[in-house]
Design a protein around this motif. Structure first.
Motif, PDB file in Angstrom:
ATOM      1  N   MET A   1     -26.362 -31.328  63.405  1.00 46.68           N
ATOM      2  CA  MET A   1     -26.322 -31.935  61.948  1.00 46.68           C
ATOM      3  C   MET A   1     -27.516 -32.872  61.838  1.00 46.68           C
ATOM      4  O   MET A   1     -28.235 -32.713  60.594  1.00 46.68           O
ATOM      5  CB  MET A   1     -25.245 -32.851  61.618  1.00 46.68           C
ATOM      6  CG  MET A   1     -23.708 -32.019  61.645  1.00 46.68           C
ATOM      7  SD  MET A   1     -22.153 -32.921  61.741  1.00 46.68           S
ATOM      8  CE  MET A   1     -21.807 -32.756  60.013  1.00 46.68           C
ATOM      9  N   LEU A   2     -27.751 -33.357  62.717  1.00 45.25           N
ATOM     10  CA  LEU A   2     -29.221 -34.538  62.556  1.00 45.25           C
ATOM     11  C   LEU A   2     -30.406 -33.521  62.571  1.00 45.25           C
ATOM     12  O   LEU A   2     -31.263 -34.056  61.718  1.00 45.25           O
ATOM     13  CB  LEU A   2     -29.078 -35.392  63.724  1.00 45.25           C
ATOM     14  CG  LEU A   2     -28.201 -36.578  63.712  1.00 45.25           C
ATOM     15  CD1 LEU A   2     -28.215 -37.423  64.894  1.00 45.25           C
ATOM     16  CD2 LEU A   2     -28.136 -37.634  62.252  1.00 45.25           C
ATOM     17  N   GLN A   3     -30.303 -32.507  63.274  1.00 45.76           N
ATOM     18  CA  GLN A   3     -31.451 -31.571  63.143  1.00 45.76           C
ATOM     19  C   GLN A   3     -31.712 -30.851  61.772  1.00 45.76           C
ATOM     20  O   GLN A   3     -32.752 -30.658  61.227  1.00 45.76           O
ATOM     21  CB  GLN A   3     -31.300 -30.695  64.198  1.00 45.76           C
ATOM     22  CG  GLN A   3     -31.819 -30.931  65.524  1.00 45.76           C
ATOM     23  CD  GLN A   3     -31.661 -29.901  66.781  1.00 45.76           C
ATOM     24  OE1 GLN A   3     -31.232 -28.865  66.310  1.00 45.76           O
ATOM     25  NE2 GLN A   3     -31.814 -30.333  67.939  1.00 45.76           N
ATOM     26  N   GLU A   4     -30.493 -30.754  61.126  1.00 47.86           N
ATOM     27  CA  GLU A   4     -30.745 -30.000  59.510  1.00 47.86           C
ATOM     28  C   GLU A   4     -31.141 -30.803  58.664  1.00 47.86           C
ATOM     29  O   GLU A   4     -31.683 -31.505  58.170  1.00 47.86           O
ATOM     30  CB  GLU A   4     -29.286 -29.418  59.289  1.00 47.86           C
ATOM     31  CG  GLU A   4     -28.860 -28.412  60.380  1.00 47.86           C
ATOM     32  CD  GLU A   4     -27.452 -28.137  59.840  1.00 47.86           C
ATOM     33  OE1 GLU A   4     -26.855 -28.476  58.894  1.00 47.86           O
ATOM     34  OE2 GLU A   4     -26.874 -27.031  60.521  1.00 47.86           O
TER      35      GLU A   4
ATOM     36  N   LEU B   1     -15.976 -34.361  73.691  1.00 43.29           N
ATOM     37  CA  LEU B   1     -17.039 -35.473  73.266  1.00 43.29           C
ATOM     38  C   LEU B   1     -18.227 -34.611  73.462  1.00 43.29           C
ATOM     39  O   LEU B   1     -19.113 -35.009  72.424  1.00 43.29           O
ATOM     40  CB  LEU B   1     -16.964 -36.693  74.268  1.00 43.29           C
ATOM     41  CG  LEU B   1     -17.928 -37.739  73.999  1.00 43.29           C
ATOM     42  CD1 LEU B   1     -17.774 -38.532  72.946  1.00 43.29           C
ATOM     43  CD2 LEU B   1     -17.645 -38.636  75.228  1.00 43.29           C
ATOM     44  N   GLY B   2     -18.554 -33.894  74.431  1.00 36.33           N
ATOM     45  CA  GLY B   2     -19.797 -33.159  74.556  1.00 36.33           C
ATOM     46  C   GLY B   2     -20.008 -32.245  73.371  1.00 36.33           C
ATOM     47  O   GLY B   2     -21.136 -32.199  72.750  1.00 36.33           O
ATOM     48  N   LYS B   3     -18.780 -31.589  73.119  1.00 35.98           N
ATOM     49  CA  LYS B   3     -19.057 -30.646  71.897  1.00 35.98           C
ATOM     50  C   LYS B   3     -19.206 -31.436  70.736  1.00 35.98           C
ATOM     51  O   LYS B   3     -20.139 -30.945  69.714  1.00 35.98           O
ATOM     52  CB  LYS B   3     -18.025 -29.670  71.676  1.00 35.98           C
ATOM     53  CG  LYS B   3     -17.593 -28.594  72.730  1.00 35.98           C
ATOM     54  CD  LYS B   3     -16.318 -27.878  72.614  1.00 35.98           C
ATOM     55  CE  LYS B   3     -16.342 -26.806  73.833  1.00 35.98           C
ATOM     56  NZ  LYS B   3     -15.317 -25.792  73.502  1.00 35.98           N
ATOM     57  N   ALA B   4     -18.652 -32.658  70.495  1.00 35.87           N
ATOM     58  CA  ALA B   4     -18.816 -33.450  69.395  1.00 35.87           C
ATOM     59  C   ALA B   4     -20.217 -33.936  69.274  1.00 35.87           C
ATOM     60  O   ALA B   4     -20.825 -33.809  68.026  1.00 35.87           O
ATOM     61  CB  ALA B   4     -17.947 -34.510  69.195  1.00 35.87           C
ATOM     62  N   LEU B   5     -20.709 -34.415  70.290  1.00 32.89           N
ATOM     63  CA  LEU B   5     -22.040 -34.774  70.268  1.00 32.89           C
ATOM     64  C   LEU B   5     -23.150 -33.575  69.921  1.00 32.89           C
ATOM     65  O   LEU B   5     -24.070 -33.800  69.298  1.00 32.89           O
ATOM     66  CB  LEU B   5     -22.467 -35.365  71.581  1.00 32.89           C
ATOM     67  CG  LEU B   5     -21.994 -36.571  71.822  1.00 32.89           C
ATOM     68  CD1 LEU B   5     -21.973 -37.310  73.338  1.00 32.89           C
ATOM     69  CD2 LEU B   5     -22.140 -37.740  71.044  1.00 32.89           C
ATOM     70  N   GLU B   6     -22.766 -32.524  70.433  1.00 30.75           N
ATOM     71  CA  GLU B   6     -23.710 -31.330  70.083  1.00 30.75           C
ATOM     72  C   GLU B   6     -23.655 -31.161  68.720  1.00 30.75           C
ATOM     73  O   GLU B   6     -24.648 -30.711  67.750  1.00 30.75           O
ATOM     74  CB  GLU B   6     -23.115 -30.069  70.869  1.00 30.75           C
ATOM     75  CG  GLU B   6     -23.686 -29.749  72.167  1.00 30.75           C
ATOM     76  CD  GLU B   6     -22.981 -28.741  72.843  1.00 30.75           C
ATOM     77  OE1 GLU B   6     -22.627 -27.784  72.249  1.00 30.75           O
ATOM     78  OE2 GLU B   6     -23.075 -28.566  74.192  1.00 30.75           O
TER      79      GLU B   6
END
Length: 117
Positions: free
Chosen positions: A114-117, A104-109
């Motif tokens: 993706m949101l930063q791009e 879950l942590g990796k998915a959130l990262e």
């Protein structure tokens, strides 16, 4: 020679005393003496029987207790094994939950990237 005559004299006196005691015993107890002997023999036989029975009961009790202790030991080993298996299962479940948190942590990262791009 004096010593021999001294030794014989007490033996003769002891024999006279024994005869007197036997005579008094016969006067007092008489025919009952055989009955007393029989009753004492019966009592001794009964004591022997009770002693044998007690030893047998004790032996059976010891065997019974040993068997019960062996059963208890087996039951306790089984219960400990069940508890160990349950503990191992719960530890495995915790490891799985931790692994899910990592995923879950990796998915959130990834989402954050993706949101930063």
């Amino acid at each position: 020679m004096e010593k021999n005559s001294e030794n014989k004299q007490p033996a003769v006196e002891n024999h006279k005393i024994d005869d007197r005691i036997a005579a008094v015993r016969d006067l007092i107890f008489g025919e009952n003496m055989q009955q007393y002997s029989t009753e004492f023999a019966d009592v001794y036989d009964q004591i022997k029987t009770l002693k044998d029975q007690t030893n047998k009961n004790l032996s059976e009790s010891v065997t019974n207790l040993e068997n019960k202790l062996a059963d208890l030991e087996s039951l306790m080993e089984h219960k400990f094994q069940d508890l160990n298996d349950d503990l191992d299962k719960r530890l495995a479940d915790l490891d799985d939950e931790k692994a899910d948190r990592k995923k879950l942590g990796k998915a959130l990262e990834k989402i954050a990237l993706m949101l930063q791009e």
